[in-house]
Design a protein around this motif. Sequence first.
Motif, PDB file in Angstrom:
ATOM      1  N   GLN A 168      30.381 -10.397  81.516  1.00  0.00           N
ATOM      2  CA  GLN A 168      30.335  -9.666  82.782  1.00  0.00           C
ATOM      3  C   GLN A 168      29.076  -8.810  82.869  1.00  0.00           C
ATOM      4  O   GLN A 168      28.412  -8.762  83.912  1.00  0.00           O
ATOM      5  CB  GLN A 168      31.568  -8.774  82.915  1.00  0.00           C
ATOM      6  CG  GLN A 168      32.872  -9.524  83.092  1.00  0.00           C
ATOM      7  CD  GLN A 168      34.077  -8.591  83.132  1.00  0.00           C
ATOM      8  OE1 GLN A 168      33.939  -7.370  83.022  1.00  0.00           O
ATOM      9  NE2 GLN A 168      35.258  -9.151  83.277  1.00  0.00           N
ATOM     10  N   LEU A 169      28.753  -8.151  81.773  1.00  0.00           N
ATOM     11  CA  LEU A 169      27.597  -7.247  81.764  1.00  0.00           C
ATOM     12  C   LEU A 169      26.271  -8.002  81.713  1.00  0.00           C
ATOM     13  O   LEU A 169      25.282  -7.576  82.323  1.00  0.00           O
ATOM     14  CB  LEU A 169      27.695  -6.303  80.561  1.00  0.00           C
ATOM     15  CG  LEU A 169      28.851  -5.305  80.567  1.00  0.00           C
ATOM     16  CD1 LEU A 169      28.909  -4.570  79.225  1.00  0.00           C
ATOM     17  CD2 LEU A 169      28.694  -4.302  81.713  1.00  0.00           C
ATOM     18  N   HIS A 170      26.246  -9.116  80.976  1.00  0.00           N
ATOM     19  CA  HIS A 170      24.998  -9.852  80.751  1.00  0.00           C
ATOM     20  C   HIS A 170      25.257 -11.358  80.887  1.00  0.00           C
ATOM     21  O   HIS A 170      25.282 -12.088  79.894  1.00  0.00           O
ATOM     22  CB  HIS A 170      24.444  -9.532  79.362  1.00  0.00           C
ATOM     23  CG  HIS A 170      24.280  -8.069  79.093  1.00  0.00           C
ATOM     24  ND1 HIS A 170      23.254  -7.327  79.645  1.00  0.00           N
ATOM     25  CD2 HIS A 170      25.023  -7.213  78.345  1.00  0.00           C
ATOM     26  CE1 HIS A 170      23.364  -6.073  79.238  1.00  0.00           C
ATOM     27  NE2 HIS A 170      24.425  -5.978  78.465  1.00  0.00           N
ATOM     28  N   PRO A 171      25.470 -11.841  82.101  1.00  0.00           N
ATOM     29  CA  PRO A 171      25.807 -13.254  82.280  1.00  0.00           C
ATOM     30  C   PRO A 171      24.719 -14.210  81.808  1.00  0.00           C
ATOM     31  O   PRO A 171      24.989 -15.392  81.586  1.00  0.00           O
ATOM     32  CB  PRO A 171      26.040 -13.366  83.795  1.00  0.00           C
ATOM     33  CG  PRO A 171      25.334 -12.190  84.390  1.00  0.00           C
ATOM     34  CD  PRO A 171      25.423 -11.098  83.381  1.00  0.00           C
ATOM     35  N   GLU A 172      23.497 -13.708  81.658  1.00  0.00           N
ATOM     36  CA  GLU A 172      22.393 -14.560  81.215  1.00  0.00           C
ATOM     37  C   GLU A 172      22.424 -14.828  79.713  1.00  0.00           C
ATOM     38  O   GLU A 172      21.754 -15.747  79.226  1.00  0.00           O
ATOM     39  CB  GLU A 172      21.054 -13.915  81.580  1.00  0.00           C
ATOM     40  CG  GLU A 172      20.611 -12.738  80.706  1.00  0.00           C
ATOM     41  CD  GLU A 172      21.315 -11.413  81.013  1.00  0.00           C
ATOM     42  OE1 GLU A 172      20.925 -10.400  80.406  1.00  0.00           O
ATOM     43  OE2 GLU A 172      22.242 -11.397  81.848  1.00  0.00           O
ATOM     44  N   PHE A 173      23.188 -14.069  78.967  1.00  0.00           N
ATOM     45  CA  PHE A 173      23.213 -14.180  77.517  1.00  0.00           C
ATOM     46  C   PHE A 173      24.036 -15.379  77.050  1.00  0.00           C
ATOM     47  O   PHE A 173      25.081 -15.684  77.618  1.00  0.00           O
ATOM     48  CB  PHE A 173      23.839 -12.929  76.889  1.00  0.00           C
ATOM     49  CG  PHE A 173      22.857 -11.833  76.568  1.00  0.00           C
ATOM     50  CD1 PHE A 173      21.487 -12.046  76.580  1.00  0.00           C
ATOM     51  CD2 PHE A 173      23.319 -10.569  76.238  1.00  0.00           C
ATOM     52  CE1 PHE A 173      20.602 -11.029  76.277  1.00  0.00           C
ATOM     53  CE2 PHE A 173      22.443  -9.548  75.920  1.00  0.00           C
ATOM     54  CZ  PHE A 173      21.080  -9.780  75.934  1.00  0.00           C
ATOM     55  N   CYS A 174      23.567 -16.049  75.972  1.00  0.00           N
ATOM     56  CA  CYS A 174      24.446 -16.946  75.239  1.00  0.00           C
ATOM     57  C   CYS A 174      25.125 -16.102  74.169  1.00  0.00           C
ATOM     58  O   CYS A 174      24.504 -15.228  73.552  1.00  0.00           O
ATOM     59  CB  CYS A 174      23.684 -18.121  74.633  1.00  0.00           C
ATOM     60  SG  CYS A 174      22.577 -17.715  73.269  1.00  0.00           S
ATOM     61  N   LEU A 175      26.397 -16.340  73.964  1.00  0.00           N
ATOM     62  CA  LEU A 175      27.195 -15.558  73.025  1.00  0.00           C
ATOM     63  C   LEU A 175      27.628 -16.442  71.859  1.00  0.00           C
ATOM     64  O   LEU A 175      28.250 -17.487  72.053  1.00  0.00           O
ATOM     65  CB  LEU A 175      28.420 -14.967  73.722  1.00  0.00           C
ATOM     66  CG  LEU A 175      28.130 -14.028  74.900  1.00  0.00           C
ATOM     67  CD1 LEU A 175      29.434 -13.494  75.475  1.00  0.00           C
ATOM     68  CD2 LEU A 175      27.203 -12.887  74.494  1.00  0.00           C
ATOM     69  N   VAL A 176      27.298 -16.008  70.660  1.00  0.00           N
ATOM     70  CA  VAL A 176      27.594 -16.742  69.438  1.00  0.00           C
ATOM     71  C   VAL A 176      28.661 -15.968  68.675  1.00  0.00           C
ATOM     72  O   VAL A 176      28.468 -14.797  68.347  1.00  0.00           O
ATOM     73  CB  VAL A 176      26.333 -16.905  68.576  1.00  0.00           C
ATOM     74  CG1 VAL A 176      26.657 -17.660  67.291  1.00  0.00           C
ATOM     75  CG2 VAL A 176      25.241 -17.617  69.360  1.00  0.00           C
ATOM     76  N   THR A 177      29.764 -16.623  68.401  1.00  0.00           N
ATOM     77  CA  THR A 177      30.940 -15.928  67.887  1.00  0.00           C
ATOM     78  C   THR A 177      31.353 -16.427  66.506  1.00  0.00           C
ATOM     79  O   THR A 177      31.781 -17.571  66.357  1.00  0.00           O
ATOM     80  CB  THR A 177      32.124 -16.127  68.861  1.00  0.00           C
ATOM     81  OG1 THR A 177      31.770 -15.614  70.140  1.00  0.00           O
ATOM     82  CG2 THR A 177      33.349 -15.397  68.356  1.00  0.00           C
ATOM     83  N   PRO A 178      31.235 -15.573  65.487  1.00  0.00           N
ATOM     84  CA  PRO A 178      31.863 -15.863  64.205  1.00  0.00           C
ATOM     85  C   PRO A 178      33.313 -15.392  64.224  1.00  0.00           C
ATOM     86  O   PRO A 178      33.817 -14.957  65.264  1.00  0.00           O
ATOM     87  CB  PRO A 178      31.024 -15.036  63.219  1.00  0.00           C
ATOM     88  CG  PRO A 178      30.564 -13.876  64.039  1.00  0.00           C
ATOM     89  CD  PRO A 178      30.432 -14.358  65.469  1.00  0.00           C
ATOM     90  N   GLY A 179      33.980 -15.474  63.094  1.00  0.00           N
ATOM     91  CA  GLY A 179      35.366 -15.015  63.055  1.00  0.00           C
ATOM     92  C   GLY A 179      36.316 -15.938  63.782  1.00  0.00           C
ATOM     93  O   GLY A 179      37.379 -15.515  64.236  1.00  0.00           O
ATOM     94  N   ILE A 180      35.951 -17.214  63.913  1.00  0.00           N
ATOM     95  CA  ILE A 180      36.806 -18.178  64.597  1.00  0.00           C
ATOM     96  C   ILE A 180      37.744 -18.827  63.576  1.00  0.00           C
ATOM     97  O   ILE A 180      37.305 -19.324  62.542  1.00  0.00           O
ATOM     98  CB  ILE A 180      35.971 -19.263  65.296  1.00  0.00           C
ATOM     99  CG1 ILE A 180      35.062 -18.616  66.354  1.00  0.00           C
ATOM    100  CG2 ILE A 180      36.866 -20.325  65.923  1.00  0.00           C
ATOM    101  CD1 ILE A 180      35.816 -17.885  67.446  1.00  0.00           C
ATOM    102  N   ARG A 181      39.027 -18.809  63.887  1.00  0.00           N
ATOM    103  CA  ARG A 181      40.021 -19.383  62.983  1.00  0.00           C
ATOM    104  C   ARG A 181      41.044 -20.180  63.793  1.00  0.00           C
ATOM    105  O   ARG A 181      41.526 -19.699  64.822  1.00  0.00           O
ATOM    106  CB  ARG A 181      40.760 -18.275  62.217  1.00  0.00           C
ATOM    107  CG  ARG A 181      39.862 -17.466  61.268  1.00  0.00           C
ATOM    108  CD  ARG A 181      39.429 -18.326  60.091  1.00  0.00           C
ATOM    109  NE  ARG A 181      38.618 -17.583  59.143  1.00  0.00           N
ATOM    110  CZ  ARG A 181      37.294 -17.468  59.192  1.00  0.00           C
ATOM    111  NH1 ARG A 181      36.625 -18.054  60.164  1.00  0.00           N
ATOM    112  NH2 ARG A 181      36.631 -16.808  58.274  1.00  0.00           N
TER     113      ARG A 181
END
Length: 232
Positions: A168-181
Motif C-alpha cells: 500500500q505504501l510503496h506499490p512500486e516495490f518488489c517484496l522478497v519474503t523469507p520465513g515461508i513455511r
Amino acid sequence: MKSPLIVALDYADTAAALAMAELLDPRQCRVKVGKELFTASGPKVIEQLQNRGFEVFLDLKFHDIPQTVAKACQVAARLGVWMLNVHASGGKAMLEAAREAVDGVTASGHQPLLIAVTVLTSLDADALGQLGVHDSVKLQVERLAALSAEAGLDGLVCSAQEASRLKQLHPEFCLVTPGIRPAQHGADDQRRTMTPGAALAAGSDYLVIGRPITAAPDPAEALSALLAACAG
C-alpha cells in the motif's frame, strides 16, 4: 509467468550446493547464495549456478560505510546476479551510494535488482528492544522502507506479515519474503512466518524457501508441491 520461489542454498561447500541445484529445475525457481556458501565458495559458485540456468539472488546484506558498500555492490552486479541486497539500517547515504554503483551494470544482460533488508524475520519486538529500538516492528519496518524508497531501491526483504501494508505504501516495490513455511512445517529459527499462498495474497512477490525444499526426501517434489500451493 516466472516462478516466485527462491530456493536458499544454505550450504558450507560448493559440492553440496551444486548437488542440490542438480535436483531442481531452473524453470521452477531461482536460487539464493548467502554468506555461508559465498564465504566457502566465492564468486565461482555463482558462475556455476548460472551455467546451470539459474538466476541468482546474492544475499550478503551489505552494511558498511557508503563507499565500501558501493564498491561491493558494483562488484556483485558485475557477477551478473539477478538480485542483491543491503541493510536499510545503513542509512540513506549508504543506500544512495549502492543505488548509484549498481545503475548501468548489465553483466548478464540486465541490471540486477537492488533491495534492502528492513527487520530480519528472526527479530521480534523484544529483540528490537534489546537493540535500543523501542518502536514496534511494524513502525521500524515502515521507517526503513520509506528510507529505501527515497534512495531509489527496487524493493525490500520483509516478513509477509508486513507485505500488505508495504504494498500500500510503496506499490512500486518488489517484496522478497523469507520465513515461508508450508502449513505442516515448523518455524525453525524464524519468528514471523507465513504459508506460501498467504504470503503471495498479502503482497509478497518472491518467496525464499530453504529447508522445506532442501531437507525434503524429494526436493524436486517438494518444490513442485510448493509451486502448486502458490497457484492455489
